[in-house]
Scaffold this active site. Structure first.
Site, PDB file in Angstrom:
ATOM      1  N   ASP A 227       0.878  -1.160   0.000  1.00 18.95           N
ATOM      2  CA  ASP A 227       0.000   0.000   0.000  1.00 18.95           C
ATOM      3  C   ASP A 227       0.927   1.224   0.000  1.00 18.95           C
ATOM      4  OD1 ASP A 227      -2.075   1.807   0.047  1.00 18.95           O
ATOM      5  OD2 ASP A 227      -3.184   0.809   1.650  1.00 18.95           O
TER       6      ASP A 227
HETATM    7  C1  NOJ Z   1      -3.965   4.050   0.263  1.00 17.10           C
HETATM    8  C2  NOJ Z   1      -5.182   3.191   0.179  1.00 17.10           C
HETATM    9  O1  NOJ Z   1      -5.259   2.383   1.328  1.00 17.10           O
HETATM   10  C3  NOJ Z   1      -5.206   2.314  -1.070  1.00 17.10           C
HETATM   11  O2  NOJ Z   1      -6.443   1.654  -1.133  1.00 17.10           O
HETATM   12  C4  NOJ Z   1      -4.973   3.140  -2.300  1.00 17.10           C
HETATM   13  O3  NOJ Z   1      -5.049   2.351  -3.464  1.00 17.10           O
HETATM   14  C5  NOJ Z   1      -3.619   3.823  -2.173  1.00 17.10           C
HETATM   15  N1  NOJ Z   1      -3.618   4.674  -0.989  1.00 17.10           N
HETATM   16  C6  NOJ Z   1      -3.265   4.673  -3.370  1.00 17.10           C
HETATM   17  O4  NOJ Z   1      -4.066   5.796  -3.406  1.00 17.10           O
END
Ligand code: NOJ
Length: 720
Positions: A227
């Protein structure tokens, strides 16, 4: 599938430097992608763009179709529609020059307050797995890599970057892992790890879950991506099985924000809860090279990371810029994509309408075309696009509740806000490095001329045949809701309107369960989740009966105090950064059955404007039951036939009373009868024994078939 020899040949031509550049994100020169791999031009590897997801395409500075929230897609119980939505999102990603979509989110809904429930699918693993697989299949049919997220046990936003989910093996296996397993079985190209820890270990360092379970046991052959700013280490992460660091570069302004805040004092800058340290990047850059040199990470691991990433780049036709798997008929021109087309607007609208759940109806719905309608609510002049955070999608076209009803109604339409507007909340407002100008808030702009008055709402309600009140919650990534009550003065508004007009219909827009204290005082209640750009059209289509409200609840609605995570900090939000899943597998309807508590609305619940009668079910083979269903109403309708399995009485007493094993949606004309076949998912028959693994107790199981988890119409016994 990736062509191993081909990938091997490309890999053999790459220098170590080039390989390292492929496992770490970089800055997108076009500035549209959420994550960017720069590629290696000399070796014929093009750049690869990853984009959010999952309510549509959030390419920076671009607009796209704003689909309903994922929980609405799940509420359709319609796998074909989920697949069509996925394909449409895939085509839009292509049109916006992206290669991978950061969707779907399949985390099980454990906590009713979770700020991201709207991005997730269900409290049930068979349901979440099936809908997730449908979305993945659709996305990838358009030659875009799907990314299932967030692996695993990311079930709350409070302390999401540090909290440890303390969860036993059986519970992980039976509830939280299966939707990811279903994604792997559906051929998902990528898996994103969660920010949180599981049993003490950060998911990006979790060798047992990432390396052993996901890649080893399940045979996942795509790439595992962190993530955003979610890598915690270099050596442990690489050895655990992480393949790609994202975004790989610090957020612009993040270091300055952290510095300026600490300039005056000497305490360390603290990132707001739920926000990862956006300066932390490059762990798979030089530190990885050093770790390989030092023998802490085997050199073969870097080759494996690159092979997995190249495998997906190749699979979706990027290595030779020839997109191979897009199906004829699904895609007009696979390499160009499609954006905001009529068919995409129609799919967004169909999901919004079909995901609408008719919670209660005393007969006021569907509305008469000529009824005089008072449209009331603090946000009736703006569509409810979604929740806040990385899923925020900006549409090209949208319809407000007022516009939707005005264009459908043949009677008089009056409007009143009634109470102050409910403001959207957004993760982007919490980032210390995002300026106000950069915010992508979906809230209605000009509120200066609003002078909401409860009296106006009551007057409008009194002089109309029907009062339709639109209410909403406000949720976002990185924050959980404090309460399941509707925010602001909306409960007061509904009660005042209901007292003024006995034909009051409430249309709820929420990211998950909410409390509806006035529900017995109103004539009908619809749950529309976050309907996206089609908002007013979808609401009108259901209110006037152009479409049957065939959505069913993918989460149990109950008073806040009745959920298994209520009243104990240990279970939620956790103590000392540990959240204990002490309830085990007993969440959602499994809990309410076990505790013998009647929920407000059970899992699977939803009325239709038609009426259905069920005949006797029979097992046609080991995996299939068949049941005749007849529409006995004088109008067409759509029924979601659900099958739950009860274990034999001799089985381990600690098993849930019933578990969803299959479902099938069927459209029936007035008077039409069809035999519906349901495939029984093995998961519901199995239990995970910590010593002996998956176990199916032998004995006679009862398959209950009906309209919800609490509305059984026929049963059939099957032996295992
Ligand atoms: C954090 C989020 O938890 C995730 O779902 C997302 O795809 C990424 N940021 C990128 O924006």
């Amino acid at each position: 599938m990736a062509d191993d020899d081909h990938i091997g040949a490309v890999l053999a031509r790459l220098s170590r430097e080039q390989k390292l550049a492929l496992v770490r994100g970089a800055t997108d020169p076009e500035g549209t992608a959420t994550g960017y791999i720069s590629g290696v031009e000399a070796a014929g590897i093009p750049p690869f763009r990853l984009v959010d997801g999952p309510l549509g395409i959030r390419a920076e500075g671009q607009r796209a179709t704003a689909f309903p929230a994922s929980i609405a897609t799940a509420a359709t119980f319609d796998l074909d529609l989920a697949r069509r939505q996925g394909a449409a999102m895939g085509r839009e990603a292509t049109a916006l020059d992206q290669d991978a979509l950061l969707a779907p989110g399949v985390n099980i809904i454990r906590i009713p307050h979770c700020g991201r429930n709207f991005e997730y699918l269900s409290e049930d693993p068979v349901h979440a797995g099936a809908v997730g697989a449908g979305l993945i299949d659709g996305i990838q049919s358009a030659d875009i890599a799907a990314t299932v997220k967030h692996f695993v046990a990311n079930n709350q936003e409070t302390h999401r970057t540090t909290v440890s989910a303390e969860v036993d093996e059986r519970t992980l296996r039976e509830l939280y892992l299966p939707p990811f397993r279903a994604a792997v079985d559906a051929g998902v190209g990528s898996v994103m790890t969660a920010y949180n820890r599981v049993n003490g270990t950060h998911m990006s360092d979790h060798e047992r879950l990432v390396g052993d379970v996901l890649k080893g046991e399940w045979g996942f052959d795509g790439y595992v991506v962190s993530d955003w700013y979610g890598l915690e280490s270099t050596v442990d992460a690489a050895n655990a099985g992480m393949d790609l660091e994202m975004p790989g570069v610090a957020a612009p302004g993040a270091a300055e924000a952290a510095d300026s805040d600490t300039a005056d004092g000497d305490e360390e800058f603290e990132w707001p809860d739920g926000i990862p340290d956006a300066t932390r990047a490059g762990l798979f850059g030089d530190p990885l090279a050093d770790a390989i040199d030092g023998g802490e990470v085997p050199a073969g691991r870097l080759d494996d990371m690159v092979r997995r990433i190249l495998g997906q780049i190749d699979r979706f036709g990027r290595l030779d810029s020839n997109r191979t798997t897009a199906e004829a008929g699904e895609s007009s021109d696979a390499s160009v994509g499609e954006l905001d087309s009529q068919r995409h607007r129609d799919i967004a609208s169909a999901v919004a309408a079909r995901g609408t759940v008719l919670l209660d109806n005393d007969g006021v719905l569907p509305l008469d075309d000529g009824a005089d309608v008072a449209v009331i609510g603090p946000n009736i002049d703006e569509p409810k696009l979604g929740g806040g955070g990385s899923s925020e999608t900006t549409p090209i076209h949208s319809v407000t509740p007022v516009d939707g009803i005005e264009s459908r109604s043949e009677g008089a339409v009056t409007t009143a806000f009634g109470v102050p507007q409910i403001e959207s909340v957004s993760l982007f407002d919490l980032l210390p490095f995002v300026g106000e100008d950069d915010e992508t808030d979906g809230a209605a702009g000009d509120t200066a001329d609003r002078e909401p008055s409860l009296d106006d709402a009551v007057t409008a309600a009194e002089s109309a045949d029907v009062a339709v009140v639109f209410v909403r919650d406000a949720t976002t990534e990185a924050r959980d809701r404090d309460s399941l009550a509707l925010p602001g003065q909306q409960d007061e508004l509904v009660s005042a309107v209901a007292a003024a007009n006995e034909n009051t219909v409430v249309v709820v827009r929420s990211g998950g369960p909410v409390e509806l204290p006035w529900r017995e005082d109103v004539a009908a209640v619809l749950e529309q989740w976050y309907p996206g750009q089609a908002d007013g059209d979808a609401a009108a289509a259901v209110l006037y009966g152009d479409r049957d409200p065939s959505g069913r609840l993918p989460v149990t609605f109950a008073p806040e105090s009745e959920y298994p995570t209520a009243g104990t900090e240990r279970r939620y939000p956790g103590v000392d950064d540990e959240v204990h899943y002490d309830e085990g597998v007993f969440i959602g309807y499994r809990h309410f059955d076990d505790a013998d508590v009647d929920p407000t609305y059970p899992f699977g619940h939803g009325h239709s404007y038609a009426a259905f009668e069920y005949g006797d079910a029979e097992a046609t083979d080991e995996q299939t039951v068949a049941v005749p269903v007849e529409n006995v109403a004088d109008r067409p309708g759509r029924e979601v036939v659900q099958a739950y399995v009860r274990p034999p009485s001799t089985a381990d007493a600690d098993r849930p009373e019933r578990e969803l094993t299959g479902f099938e949606a069927v459209q029936l004309d007035a008077g039409e009868r069809q035999t519906v076949e349901l495939t029984l998912d093995d998961l519901a028959f199995s239990r995970y024994d910590t010593d002996s693994g998956w176990t199916v107790d032998s004995g006679t199981y009862t398959v209950e078939i009906g309209r919800s988890s609490r509305d059984v119409r026929t049963t059939v016994r099957v032996d295992r």
